[in-house]
Design a protein around this motif. Structure first.
Motif, PDB file in Angstrom:
ATOM      1  N   LYS A  13      36.272  40.327  44.710  1.00 30.55           N
ATOM      2  CA  LYS A  13      35.559  39.384  43.708  1.00 30.55           C
ATOM      3  C   LYS A  13      36.952  38.807  42.971  1.00 30.55           C
ATOM      4  CE  LYS A  13      33.254  41.601  40.558  1.00 30.55           C
ATOM      5  NZ  LYS A  13      32.239  41.930  39.543  1.00 30.55           N
ATOM      6  N   VAL A  15      39.019  38.103  39.701  1.00 29.92           N
ATOM      7  CA  VAL A  15      39.287  38.778  38.505  1.00 29.92           C
ATOM      8  C   VAL A  15      39.652  37.442  37.466  1.00 29.92           C
ATOM      9  CG1 VAL A  15      40.390  40.368  37.031  1.00 29.92           C
ATOM     10  CG2 VAL A  15      39.370  40.999  39.247  1.00 29.92           C
ATOM     11  N   SER A  16      41.012  36.716  38.014  1.00 33.21           N
ATOM     12  CA  SER A  16      41.511  35.712  37.303  1.00 33.21           C
ATOM     13  C   SER A  16      42.328  34.916  38.020  1.00 33.21           C
ATOM     14  CB  SER A  16      42.389  36.415  35.948  1.00 33.21           C
ATOM     15  OG  SER A  16      43.515  37.205  36.481  1.00 33.21           O
ATOM     16  N   GLU A  34      36.272  33.077  38.266  1.00 29.44           N
ATOM     17  CA  GLU A  34      35.986  34.426  37.978  1.00 29.44           C
ATOM     18  C   GLU A  34      34.724  34.936  38.201  1.00 29.44           C
ATOM     19  OE1 GLU A  34      37.135  35.550  33.917  1.00 29.44           O
ATOM     20  OE2 GLU A  34      38.939  34.344  34.218  1.00 29.44           O
ATOM     21  N   GLY A  35      34.554  36.211  38.970  1.00 30.58           N
ATOM     22  CA  GLY A  35      33.211  36.325  39.357  1.00 30.58           C
ATOM     23  C   GLY A  35      32.733  36.232  40.767  1.00 30.58           C
ATOM     24  N   THR A  69      42.247  39.638  42.426  1.00 28.35           N
ATOM     25  CA  THR A  69      40.982  39.968  42.964  1.00 28.35           C
ATOM     26  C   THR A  69      40.744  41.687  42.816  1.00 28.35           C
ATOM     27  OG1 THR A  69      41.772  40.348  45.334  1.00 28.35           O
ATOM     28  CG2 THR A  69      40.843  38.184  44.534  1.00 28.35           C
ATOM     29  N   VAL A  70      39.481  41.945  42.889  1.00 25.67           N
ATOM     30  CA  VAL A  70      39.274  43.499  43.089  1.00 25.67           C
ATOM     31  C   VAL A  70      38.544  43.755  44.278  1.00 25.67           C
ATOM     32  CG1 VAL A  70      39.668  44.138  40.554  1.00 25.67           C
ATOM     33  CG2 VAL A  70      37.234  43.460  41.316  1.00 25.67           C
TER      34      VAL A  70
END
Length: 72
Positions: A13, A15-16, A34-35, A69-70
């Motif tokens: 996902k 994140v920034s 984002e998201g 990302t994560v």
């Protein structure tokens, strides 16, 4: 973790996005918001090919390092 370090086949996902306003706008127009959940398809000739929404997009390594990302 930067998108450039994500292994092919992994879903992450966004994140920034780091960088100047025009760089952020360019990446957002490609679907890197984002998201957003994206997945790395493969790496080819120094480019990262990513599935974003219903399309595949290739970004170079320097752009991919700006997308943080994560894991999902």
């Amino acid at each position: 973790m930067p998108l450039a370090m994500v292994a092919p086949g992994e879903e992450v996902k966004v994140v920034s996005i780091k960088g100047r306003d025009n760089t952020k706008r360019f990446l957002e127009n490609l679907g890197f918001v984002e998201g957003a959940v994206i997945s790395v398809v493969t790496e080819l000739a120094g480019n990262v090919i990513v599935a974003v929404k219903d399309t595949r997009v290739a970004v170079n390594k320097s752009m991919a390092t700006r997308i943080l990302t994560v894991k999902v």
